[in-house]
Design an enzyme around this catalytic site. Sequence first.
Site: not given
Lengths: 258, 75
Positions: A99, A186-187, A209
């Site tokens: 990645k 992400a996000g 996250t």
Amino acid sequence: MPNDLQIADRAFSSRLIIGTGKYASLDLMVRAIEASQAEMVTVAVRRVNVQDRSEGSLLDHLEASHLAILPNTAGCYTATDAVRTAHLAREAGLSNWIKLEVIGDERTLYPDNEALLEATRVLVADGFVVLPYTNDDPVACRKLEDAGAAAVMPLGAPIGSGLGIQNPNNIRIIKEFASVPVIVDAGVGTASDAAVAMELGADAVLMNTAIAAATDPPAMARAMKLAVEAGRLAHLAGRIPRKAYATASSPLEGVVGR
Amino acid sequence: MHNAQRESGVEIRLNGDAYELPESLSVRVLLDRLEIDPRRVAVEVNLTVIKRGQYDTTIVREGDEVEIVNFVGGG
């Protein structure tokens, strides 16, 4: 399976890829991975603590579950550092998947497009399967694909922000342009964000996250699994067009008293 | 090389910090000394990644920059 996610030479039945960072404990991480039913997890490459070897190896906890390990180049700000990290990752993990992150700004963690493209070219030439984390920019994604990326991974919002998909139209266009898998990376903040990404046509979603920092990571992992599946199904099912006004669902004829 | 006549061992940079070794030794012996499982790490000496098959034959010498990395949790 026709409904599998195919990246390079590998097929995955799960379209959810999750990170292994930020968990309060390794046990919690393992339980969240199980609940997510992800088949690929990301890891970071860092210096071994030579003073204190008590921490143990992350791989010991991951290997038992036969997961595909996707090392990242997180924290790299130049193409040179990212390429160097990728080579170390290949030797540590004995896999040529990477990645690729080349960060251009500390506050947003947005990618440095130019350096990302350069590193992609170098690593593809070195025999890597390169999955670049990129801006939600259709042109950048097309250039990465042309450079040999095995997938493109546009961000939905800044890493760790939990803001959800900020530019859904771009994700849709990226998917329309791409002939490699599009992985929204992400996000994502909560399950609906993952569903939106999949409804827009993304082939998979990568998150860390949103699960690891949730109050109950295994429960959120399961929510994300279901959301990715629901979003994928809705995408394939074909949603109705949006209209400004109502269209009755019940027959207009035979209403009592009319 | 100019330090070869020093009485104490050889000094290397290990993961960015100064590190003293009794003598030049192989990557394999260095990992043993550090109690690191070779199957869990990657080693770089002077910016060159060392393949696992070369741990016995690659010698770490005075002034070498050695990096030993492993996988940690990350996104």
